[in-house]
Design an enzyme around this catalytic site. Structure first.
Site, mmCIF file in Angstrom:
data_model
loop_
_atom_site.group_PDB
_atom_site.id
_atom_site.type_symbol
_atom_site.label_atom_id
_atom_site.label_comp_id
_atom_site.label_asym_id
_atom_site.label_seq_id
_atom_site.Cartn_x
_atom_site.Cartn_y
_atom_site.Cartn_z
ATOM 1 N N PRO A 292 0.915 -1.100 -0.098
ATOM 2 C CA PRO A 292 -0.013 -0.008 -0.190
ATOM 3 C C PRO A 292 0.849 1.223 -0.051
ATOM 4 O O PRO A 292 1.879 1.122 0.779
ATOM 5 C CB PRO A 292 -0.794 -0.042 1.307
ATOM 6 C CG PRO A 292 0.091 -0.815 2.157
ATOM 7 C CD PRO A 292 0.955 -1.931 1.171
ATOM 8 N N ARG A 294 -0.472 4.943 -1.455
ATOM 9 C CA ARG A 294 -1.582 5.918 -1.519
ATOM 10 C C ARG A 294 -2.489 5.841 -0.444
ATOM 11 O O ARG A 294 -2.861 6.775 0.389
ATOM 12 C CB ARG A 294 -2.508 5.809 -2.587
ATOM 13 C CG ARG A 294 -3.686 7.076 -2.827
ATOM 14 C CD ARG A 294 -4.613 6.422 -3.870
ATOM 15 N NE ARG A 294 -3.929 5.932 -4.986
ATOM 16 C CZ ARG A 294 -3.593 6.705 -6.185
ATOM 17 N NH1 ARG A 294 -3.910 8.005 -6.220
ATOM 18 N NH2 ARG A 294 -3.063 6.054 -6.993
ATOM 19 N N CYS A 362 2.806 28.877 -16.137
ATOM 20 C CA CYS A 362 2.371 29.548 -17.732
ATOM 21 C C CYS A 362 1.950 28.525 -18.300
ATOM 22 O O CYS A 362 2.495 27.919 -19.461
ATOM 23 C CB CYS A 362 3.553 30.231 -18.272
ATOM 24 S SG CYS A 362 3.239 31.385 -19.588
ATOM 25 N N GLU A 363 0.693 27.820 -18.051
ATOM 26 C CA GLU A 363 0.091 26.667 -18.762
ATOM 27 C C GLU A 363 -1.452 26.862 -18.590
ATOM 28 O O GLU A 363 -2.155 26.961 -17.610
ATOM 29 C CB GLU A 363 0.639 25.398 -18.425
ATOM 30 C CG GLU A 363 1.907 25.030 -18.682
ATOM 31 C CD GLU A 363 2.290 24.718 -20.103
ATOM 32 O OE1 GLU A 363 1.068 24.248 -20.745
ATOM 33 O OE2 GLU A 363 3.229 24.433 -20.421
ATOM 34 N N TYR A 391 1.566 11.337 -4.104
ATOM 35 C CA TYR A 391 1.577 11.879 -5.548
ATOM 36 C C TYR A 391 1.446 13.167 -5.693
ATOM 37 O O TYR A 391 0.805 13.652 -6.798
ATOM 38 C CB TYR A 391 0.950 10.962 -6.520
ATOM 39 C CG TYR A 391 1.033 9.420 -6.454
ATOM 40 C CD1 TYR A 391 2.214 8.779 -6.784
ATOM 41 C CD2 TYR A 391 -0.042 8.718 -5.674
ATOM 42 C CE1 TYR A 391 2.371 7.488 -6.490
ATOM 43 C CE2 TYR A 391 0.432 7.154 -5.506
ATOM 44 C CZ TYR A 391 1.549 6.619 -5.921
ATOM 45 O OH TYR A 391 1.781 5.365 -6.030
#
Length: 432
Positions: A292, A294, A362-363, A391
């Site tokens: 395990p 997450r 900047c996306e 994550y």
């Protein structure tokens, strides 16, 4: 109702994590800020360990999948709780070694380990190297021969299970970059080769069918398939595989619409099938490993940001800009992953607005989420994105040359820094 049980609203109307005011944390340490609850981490570890000990009579090992969130303090906690580690790189292995983690309780994964990484694993006497392909097997055998040692390995097997998760995080089906396929006979031929090699000890088999899985049945089916393969190996080659690593992938509650099964339900149902198949096929009950990641780290974490601007486009949407984004949480950009958010300084108020939470990169695709219910939000507010313990830090980047946030651990009403905030000097440290 919050997605994590350690969250509450305090007497100031602020969001609190295990009693610690998140607004105070933002003020003390700055934002963006990763916050991890140590007791939530330890509690999950203990539940997993207790269940595997109970259902497999102590013949098992829980290995934390450190790719979810790896730092020295997490390795120390796992060591303290008697939990092993699943590492996927030389960097994660090096981090574990830096806190004297017991190497015999480490599983070293990866579909393209370098010779340097394999050599490091042999030098550190890693307990199990999870071999992903025949080329790795041959390189590892040569390196082990050169070092005068025997490498303990497990093969990563693709059991052909569709776990009904996101295409990018499905790993158990035949079309995957990971592991040996059962359907083609590739896995069986690989087992025959491993048995013949002098410097290889085939300790066991491994599988992993995907991530963020809510249904227990795919795990049960994967165990059944893997044990069937173990029986085939015994019957046709006279070799009994003694260890079975069933991987991880247990789903967690990111939003209130998620309904994951308790860990114990998974463990019990799979253990029943494992014992049933072993008896039917006349094979010994293998030592069981689970991984395990997450489900240990994600519910323990949240990320705090400061609102810097609000842009309302009539009849279209309202963008709320924060001082972080895809550089510290790329999961929405990658997977369209959903999160719950709170205005931390107004957590006791009803959610009356719907906004798009936008990052500072900047996306155009730098978003944390769209159509997110939230309290009335203003410039200067502290926003908490919940269940970000996995994550987020581990997938963070310096895109746009933005320094990575600090990680703070809370416990018993107090807080401490476990990963320092990067500085501008850190950004140019390796430039020549």
């Amino acid at each position: 109702m919050f997605v994590s049980e350690n969250l509450s609203v305090n007497e100031k109307g602020h969001l609190a994590v295990s009693g610690v005011d998140t607004v105070d944390l933002a003020a003390q340490y700055g934002t963006p800020l990763y916050v991890m609850d140590e007791e939530v981490i330890r509690s999950a570890c203990r539940r997993f360990k207790k269940s595997i000990d109970s259902f497999y009579g102590g013949a098992g090992l829980v290995c934390y999948a450190s790719k979810a969130f790896c730092c020295r303090e997490m390795c120390r906690i796992m060591k303290d709780e008697g939990i092993g580690l699943d590492v996927v790189s030389g960097g994660e292995l090096y981090t574990a070694a830096s806190v004297d983690f017991p190497m015999e309780n480490i599983c070293f994964h990866g579909n393209n380990k370098t010779d340097e990484e394999l050599t490091l694993a042999l030098e550190k006497k890693v307990g199990r190297i999870i071999v992903d392909n025949i080329f790795e097997l041959e390189r590892l055998n040569a390196l082990a021969e050169k070092a005068g040692v025997t490498a303990n390995i497990m093969y990563r097997i693709k059991p052909g299970i569709d776990a009904h998760t996101h295409n990018f995080i499905r790993t158990g089906q035949i079309d995957s970059k990971f592991g040996f396929a059962l359907e083609t006979g590739e896995a069986f031929e690989a087992v025959k080769k491993a048995i013949e090699l002098k410097n290889i000890n085939l300790a066991g088999l491994h599988c992993h069918i995907g991530s963020q899985i809510f249904d227990i049945d795919p795990f049960v089916h994967a165990a059944e398939v893997m044990l069937g393969f173990i029986a085939k190996i015994k019957n046709e080659l006279g070799f009994e595989v003694k260890q079975l690593n069933l991987g991880g992938g247990f789903g967690i509650k990111y939003t209130n619409s998620d309904n994951p099964a308790p860990f114990e339900n998974y463990m019990e149902k799979v253990s029943v099938k494992v014992k049933e198949v072993c008896e039917k096929e006349n094979i010994s009950l293998p030592f069981i490993i689970i991984e395990p990641g997450r489900s240990i780290a994600a519910p323990a974490g949240l990320t705090l940001y400061t609102v810097g601007g609000i842009k309302n486009i009539p009849n279209i949407r309202t963008y709320v800009s924060i001082d972080g984004g895809m550089c510290d949480n790329p999961r929405y950009a990658l997977y369209k992953s959903e999160y719950d958010i709170e205005v931390a300084n107004k957590a006791g108020e009803p959610k009356t607005e719907s906004i798009t939470l936008a990052g500072k990169c900047c996306e155009s695709g730098d978003l944390i989420g769209e159509n997110m219910p939230v309290q009335h939000i203003e410039v200067g507010d502290t926003v908490a994105v919940l269940a970000t313990g996995a994550y987020n830090y581990s997938m963070s980047s310096n895109y746009n040359r933005i320094p990575k946030p600090a990680v703070v651990m809370v416990k018993d009403g107090s807080s401490r820094v476990v990963v320092k905030r990067e500085t501008m000097e850190d950004i140019i440290r390796n430039d020549l």
